[in-house]
Design an enzyme around this catalytic site. Structure first.
Site, PDB file in Angstrom:
ATOM      1  N   SER A   1       0.830  -1.209   0.000  1.00 18.27           N
ATOM      2  CA  SER A   1       0.000   0.000   0.000  1.00 18.27           C
ATOM      3  C   SER A   1       0.859   1.252   0.000  1.00 18.27           C
ATOM      4  CB  SER A   1      -0.866   0.049   1.258  1.00 18.27           C
ATOM      5  OG  SER A   1      -1.596  -1.110   1.413  1.00 18.27           O
TER       6      SER A   1
ATOM      7  N   HIS B   1      -1.955  -3.343  -6.861  1.00 22.10           N
ATOM      8  CA  HIS B   1      -2.558  -2.947  -5.576  1.00 22.10           C
ATOM      9  C   HIS B   1      -4.067  -3.148  -5.569  1.00 22.10           C
ATOM     10  CE1 HIS B   1      -3.444   0.348  -2.411  1.00 22.10           C
ATOM     11  NE2 HIS B   1      -3.111  -0.775  -1.801  1.00 22.10           N
TER      12      HIS B   1
ATOM     13  N   GLU C   1      -5.121  -0.789  -8.576  1.00 18.09           N
ATOM     14  CA  GLU C   1      -4.147   0.207  -9.019  1.00 18.09           C
ATOM     15  C   GLU C   1      -2.930  -0.531  -9.562  1.00 18.09           C
ATOM     16  OE1 GLU C   1      -4.270   4.234  -6.444  1.00 18.09           O
ATOM     17  OE2 GLU C   1      -3.833   2.472  -5.260  1.00 18.09           O
TER      18      GLU C   1
ATOM     19  N   ASN D   1      -5.109   6.006  -1.799  1.00 19.26           N
ATOM     20  CA  ASN D   1      -4.759   6.394  -0.426  1.00 19.26           C
ATOM     21  C   ASN D   1      -4.217   7.818  -0.325  1.00 19.26           C
ATOM     22  OD1 ASN D   1      -5.612   4.106   0.956  1.00 19.26           O
ATOM     23  ND2 ASN D   1      -3.778   2.971   0.382  1.00 19.26           N
TER      24      ASN D   1
HETATM   25  P1  NAD Z   1      -2.182  -9.614   7.010  1.00 19.21           P
HETATM   26  O1  NAD Z   1      -1.481  -9.300   8.265  1.00 19.21           O
HETATM   27  O2  NAD Z   1      -3.643  -9.989   7.054  1.00 19.21           O
HETATM   28  O3  NAD Z   1      -1.426 -10.818   6.236  1.00 19.21           O
HETATM   29  C1  NAD Z   1      -0.038 -10.861   6.026  1.00 19.21           C
HETATM   30  C2  NAD Z   1       0.365 -12.326   5.875  1.00 19.21           C
HETATM   31  O4  NAD Z   1       1.743 -12.366   5.460  1.00 19.21           O
HETATM   32  C3  NAD Z   1       0.269 -13.136   7.185  1.00 19.21           C
HETATM   33  O5  NAD Z   1      -0.526 -14.300   6.982  1.00 19.21           O
HETATM   34  C4  NAD Z   1       1.735 -13.515   7.461  1.00 19.21           C
HETATM   35  O6  NAD Z   1       1.871 -14.795   8.075  1.00 19.21           O
HETATM   36  C5  NAD Z   1       2.309 -13.502   6.063  1.00 19.21           C
HETATM   37  N1  NAD Z   1       3.778 -13.393   6.030  1.00 19.21           N
HETATM   38  C6  NAD Z   1       4.594 -12.657   6.815  1.00 19.21           C
HETATM   39  N2  NAD Z   1       5.888 -12.863   6.465  1.00 19.21           N
HETATM   40  C7  NAD Z   1       5.875 -13.754   5.433  1.00 19.21           C
HETATM   41  C8  NAD Z   1       6.904 -14.369   4.671  1.00 19.21           C
HETATM   42  N3  NAD Z   1       8.186 -14.104   4.888  1.00 19.21           N
HETATM   43  N4  NAD Z   1       6.543 -15.241   3.702  1.00 19.21           N
HETATM   44  C9  NAD Z   1       5.233 -15.538   3.489  1.00 19.21           C
HETATM   45  N5  NAD Z   1       4.213 -14.977   4.189  1.00 19.21           N
HETATM   46  C10 NAD Z   1       4.536 -14.102   5.158  1.00 19.21           C
HETATM   47  O7  NAD Z   1      -1.961  -8.357   6.050  1.00 19.21           O
HETATM   48  P2  NAD Z   1      -2.843  -7.855   4.811  1.00 19.21           P
HETATM   49  O8  NAD Z   1      -3.820  -6.828   5.270  1.00 19.21           O
HETATM   50  O9  NAD Z   1      -3.294  -9.052   4.026  1.00 19.21           O
HETATM   51  O10 NAD Z   1      -1.739  -7.043   3.974  1.00 19.21           O
HETATM   52  C11 NAD Z   1      -0.848  -7.680   3.093  1.00 19.21           C
HETATM   53  C12 NAD Z   1      -0.315  -6.662   2.094  1.00 19.21           C
HETATM   54  O11 NAD Z   1      -1.422  -6.064   1.398  1.00 19.21           O
HETATM   55  C13 NAD Z   1       0.459  -5.490   2.713  1.00 19.21           C
HETATM   56  O12 NAD Z   1       1.514  -5.156   1.859  1.00 19.21           O
HETATM   57  C14 NAD Z   1      -0.589  -4.367   2.760  1.00 19.21           C
HETATM   58  O13 NAD Z   1      -0.025  -3.091   2.716  1.00 19.21           O
HETATM   59  C15 NAD Z   1      -1.328  -4.658   1.475  1.00 19.21           C
HETATM   60  N6  NAD Z   1      -2.695  -4.098   1.406  1.00 19.21           N
HETATM   61  C16 NAD Z   1      -3.510  -4.134   2.500  1.00 19.21           C
HETATM   62  C17 NAD Z   1      -4.809  -3.612   2.413  1.00 19.21           C
HETATM   63  C18 NAD Z   1      -5.746  -3.647   3.598  1.00 19.21           C
HETATM   64  O14 NAD Z   1      -6.798  -2.972   3.572  1.00 19.21           O
HETATM   65  N7  NAD Z   1      -5.452  -4.418   4.619  1.00 19.21           N
HETATM   66  C19 NAD Z   1      -5.275  -3.064   1.193  1.00 19.21           C
HETATM   67  C20 NAD Z   1      -4.414  -3.085   0.074  1.00 19.21           C
HETATM   68  C21 NAD Z   1      -3.138  -3.602   0.207  1.00 19.21           C
END
Ligand code: NAD
Length: 291
Positions: free
Chosen positions: A119, A140, A152, A190
């Site tokens: 993000s 994204h 995006e 964002n």
């Molecule tokens: P989350 O915490 O729900 O999930 C992250 C996952 O990554 C976890 O299951 C964790 O175990 C795993 N992980 C950590 N280290 C790892 C590794 N080395 N290898 C494999 N897996 C690993 O987070 P999320 O909300 O799903 O966010 C994930 C990405 O998406 C981030 O980059 C975030 O910025 C982006 N994002 C989030 C949103 C939102 O609204 N939450 C929206 C768009 C983008």
């Protein structure tokens, strides 16, 4: 380039949503996470979400069965080596993402496109540490992925047109709409959304309105489907603060200064829905404003 197999790194709330929509669009999906528990939970969440889509007549039960059958999980990053497209969607920490790319690169085919669902982290910087900056870009998605129509697409400085076009083709096959963004802090959605949420928190902080009057004003007065404080709770207040800090640091403009009240909520561990308390308290039957 023909994309048929998609590797997704990180099976959290975004990773499982991405796997869900890719599988329903006919891609073979390999979903990776360091945590076996996260993979197990992702399979349950996807099955539950697809079931809901069946009950609402959005997909047939045959679509659901075929979709679930296309998703395989693995804790071994090396098994993603044969994928045509990788979407990294692990924890939003640059060191985590960098380590993933370092471990993954030796196993990848030369033509594999590498993308990140970050993000806020610079695509150009992530790309520069790989062997394929021209085949690297930002992919994204919005949360919740099965519902939200926008993706995006962010070019790093070196991203080539063939890579961009291939990713755009994937977005079209998902029946979503792509918005092209240059690689500047927080991209488009964002960049616009977070300062509005931050301003809503300032409006609360300065006593211009309370939680209810601010959310009612924007829902009924600006026709937003959710009030900004309700939306902040949905996104996660820690995520909102992190994005404001990226804007503030990256653009060096005081207009992006995070509201001290937002910082205070995060310090309290009141992060919104995920901790059951934020601008609203979600522990009872209906959400109750905390101010
Ligand atoms: P989350 O915490 O729900 O999930 C992250 C996952 O990554 C976890 O299951 C964790 O175990 C795993 N992980 C950590 N280290 C790892 C590794 N080395 N290898 C494999 N897996 C690993 O987070 P999320 O909300 O799903 O966010 C994930 C990405 O998406 C981030 O980059 C975030 O910025 C982006 N994002 C989030 C949103 C939102 O609204 N939450 C929206 C768009 C983008």
């Amino acid at each position: 380039m023909n994309i048929e197999t998609v590797g997704i790194v990180g099976a959290g709330q975004m990773g499982n949503g991405i796997a869900h929509v890719m599988a329903l669009a006919g891609y073979d999906v390999l979903l990776n996470d360091v945590s076996a528990e996260a993979l197990e939970k992702a399979l349950q969440v996807m099955a539950g979400n697809m079931e809901r889509q069946v009950s609402r007549d959005k997909i047939s039960s045959a679509d659901r069965d075929a979709g679930m059958a296309r998703i395989k999980t693995t804790q071994k990053l090396s098994e993603l080596g044969q994928c045509d497209l990788i979407i990294e969607s692990a924890t939003e920490r640059e060191t985590v993402k960098q380590a993933i790319f370092e471990d993954l690169l030796p196993h990848l085919k030369p033509e594999t496109i590498l993308t990140s669902n970050t993000s806020s982290i610079s695509i150009t910087r992530l790309a520069s540490r790989t062997d394929r900056p021209e085949k690297f870009m930002g992919f994204h998605f919005m949360n919740p992925v099965p519902v939200m129509k926008l993706v995006e697409l962010i070019r790093g400085i070196a991203t080539d047109e063939a890579t961009f076009d291939a990713c755009k083709g994937v977005v079209e096959r998902l029946n979503k709409t792509a918005a092209s963004s240059e690689d500047f802090p927080a991209f488009i959605v964002n960049r616009i959304l977070m300062p509005m949420i931050n301003e809503a928190v300032y409006t609360l902080y300065e006593g211009v309105g309370n939680v209810k009057s601010i959310d009612d004003s924007m829902r009924l007065g600006a026709n937003h489907p959710m009030g900004p404080l309700e939306l902040a709770d949905f996104i996660g207040l820690d995520t909102c603060l992190a994005i404001m800090n990226v804007l503030h640091d990256g653009l060096a403009d005081t207009k992006y200064r995070p509201c001290p009240l937002l910082t205070k909520y995060v310090e309290a561990g009141w992060l919104g829905r995920k901790t059951q308390r934020g601008f609203y308290d979600y522990r009872g039957e209906t959400p109750v404003p905390t101010r």
